[in-house]
Design an enzyme around this catalytic site. Structure first.
Site, mmCIF file in Angstrom:
data_model
loop_
_atom_site.group_PDB
_atom_site.id
_atom_site.type_symbol
_atom_site.label_atom_id
_atom_site.label_comp_id
_atom_site.label_asym_id
_atom_site.label_seq_id
_atom_site.Cartn_x
_atom_site.Cartn_y
_atom_site.Cartn_z
ATOM 1 N N HIS A 1 -38.415 3.671 -56.092
ATOM 2 C CA HIS A 1 -37.954 2.320 -56.439
ATOM 3 C C HIS A 1 -37.898 1.445 -55.180
ATOM 4 O O HIS A 1 -38.430 0.338 -55.161
ATOM 5 C CB HIS A 1 -36.569 2.418 -57.100
ATOM 6 C CG HIS A 1 -35.946 1.093 -57.420
ATOM 7 N ND1 HIS A 1 -35.618 0.711 -58.699
ATOM 8 C CD2 HIS A 1 -35.574 0.051 -56.620
ATOM 9 C CE1 HIS A 1 -35.088 -0.501 -58.675
ATOM 10 N NE2 HIS A 1 -35.040 -0.922 -57.423
ATOM 11 N N GLU A 2 -37.258 1.967 -54.122
ATOM 12 C CA GLU A 2 -37.120 1.188 -52.879
ATOM 13 C C GLU A 2 -38.473 0.911 -52.242
ATOM 14 O O GLU A 2 -38.747 -0.206 -51.802
ATOM 15 C CB GLU A 2 -36.257 1.929 -51.847
ATOM 16 C CG GLU A 2 -34.779 1.993 -52.151
ATOM 17 C CD GLU A 2 -34.201 0.703 -52.661
ATOM 18 O OE1 GLU A 2 -34.648 -0.389 -52.272
ATOM 19 O OE2 GLU A 2 -33.288 0.788 -53.486
ATOM 20 N N GLN B 1 -35.751 -7.825 -50.435
ATOM 21 C CA GLN B 1 -34.598 -8.267 -51.230
ATOM 22 C C GLN B 1 -33.675 -9.186 -50.431
ATOM 23 O O GLN B 1 -32.859 -9.889 -51.007
ATOM 24 C CB GLN B 1 -33.813 -7.063 -51.760
ATOM 25 C CG GLN B 1 -34.611 -6.232 -52.768
ATOM 26 C CD GLN B 1 -33.793 -5.066 -53.285
ATOM 27 O OE1 GLN B 1 -33.708 -4.028 -52.637
ATOM 28 N NE2 GLN B 1 -33.194 -5.232 -54.448
ATOM 29 N N CYS C 1 -31.438 -2.805 -60.501
ATOM 30 C CA CYS C 1 -31.909 -3.376 -59.237
ATOM 31 C C CYS C 1 -31.037 -4.584 -58.888
ATOM 32 O O CYS C 1 -30.771 -5.419 -59.758
ATOM 33 C CB CYS C 1 -33.367 -3.807 -59.387
ATOM 34 S SG CYS C 1 -34.079 -4.520 -57.902
ATOM 35 N N LEU C 2 -30.621 -4.674 -57.620
ATOM 36 C CA LEU C 2 -29.797 -5.807 -57.192
ATOM 37 C C LEU C 2 -30.551 -7.130 -57.337
ATOM 38 O O LEU C 2 -29.928 -8.183 -57.422
ATOM 39 C CB LEU C 2 -29.343 -5.616 -55.737
ATOM 40 C CG LEU C 2 -28.369 -4.452 -55.504
ATOM 41 C CD1 LEU C 2 -28.114 -4.262 -54.011
ATOM 42 C CD2 LEU C 2 -27.046 -4.662 -56.239
ATOM 43 N N GLY D 1 -29.295 1.516 -52.593
ATOM 44 C CA GLY D 1 -30.425 1.310 -51.698
ATOM 45 C C GLY D 1 -30.772 -0.162 -51.645
ATOM 46 O O GLY D 1 -30.322 -0.947 -52.494
ATOM 47 N N HIS E 1 -40.666 -1.783 -53.667
ATOM 48 C CA HIS E 1 -40.301 -3.145 -53.246
ATOM 49 C C HIS E 1 -41.170 -3.600 -52.072
ATOM 50 O O HIS E 1 -41.489 -4.780 -51.950
ATOM 51 C CB HIS E 1 -38.840 -3.186 -52.775
ATOM 52 C CG HIS E 1 -37.841 -3.432 -53.874
ATOM 53 N ND1 HIS E 1 -37.829 -4.579 -54.632
ATOM 54 C CD2 HIS E 1 -36.796 -2.691 -54.312
ATOM 55 C CE1 HIS E 1 -36.822 -4.517 -55.506
ATOM 56 N NE2 HIS E 1 -36.178 -3.380 -55.341
HETATM 57 ZN ZN ZN Z 1 -34.552 -2.827 -56.503
#
Ligand code: ZN
Length: 187
Positions: free
Chosen positions: A144-145, A54, A102-103, A49, A148
């Site tokens: 989580h997404e 991000q 997480c990226l 995701g 953000h």
């Molecule tokens: Zn993340």
């Protein structure tokens, strides 16, 4: 299409609240390009995701990719979901815990407990209102997404700091504590 640079922990863009968009904006060339770039970026970095902050964009947009099982569970017509202006309603306060990645926090893993069942209302890629119910690990992915988009990262929600680890140490010492039983891709 283009692969965009991913903002990492410490970059202020990850801490801003995102703005809602209009239906007209969703169909604009600029926003369509953003969605395509986010898909390409998520695939390039091997995520499950990705949220707009991000890639340095403060709009209420996230994308999530399902595996076959999740797609069947949701009865989704395609494996990739585009979510605009999402709102979350908790349906079950009972929590499930997973080791998240997480990226924007590359190489790390942390254990977070979240409500195990939620309802998500959003606009799809055509600006059409949709609602879905997610439970278990998928409920965690959505939360989580969507966190953000409020400037919140999973590291903020690690209650037990002894359960925050580099990926190698997670795999060596903690993977068996994970309800998922395996390392999930970062988000
Ligand atoms: Zn993340």
């Amino acid at each position: 299409m283009a692969i965009r640079k991913i903002a990492r922990l410490g970059h202020p863009v990850l801490r801003k609240k995102c703005r809602e968009v209009t239906r007209e904006e969703i169909s604009s060339p600029e926003m369509r390009r953003l969605v395509k770039d986010m898909i390409e970026t998520m695939h390039e970095y091997g995520g499950v995701g990705l949220a707009a902050p991000q890639v340095h964009e403060n709009v209420k947009l996230a994308i999530i990719e399902y595996d076959d099982e999740q797609q069947a569970e949701l009865g989704a017509s395609q494996p990739l979901l585009v979510i605009w202006n999402a709102r979350v309603k908790v349906l079950d306060e009972a929590t499930s815990g997973f080791w998240e990645g997480c990226l924007s926090v590359p190489g790390m893993r942390g254990y977070v407990e979240r409500p195990s069942k939620i309802e998500v209302s959003y606009l799809d890629e055509r600006g059409k209102p949709q609602t879905l119910v997610a439970s278990g690990f998928l409920a965690t992915v959505f939360q989580h997404e969507l966190d953000h988009l409020d400037g919140v990262l999973y590291v903020d929600k690690i209650a037990d700091k002894t359960k925050f680890a580099f990926g190698e140490e997670y795999a060596r010492y903690h993977v068996e504590e994970d309800e998922q039983g395996e390392a999930a891709p970062p988000e």
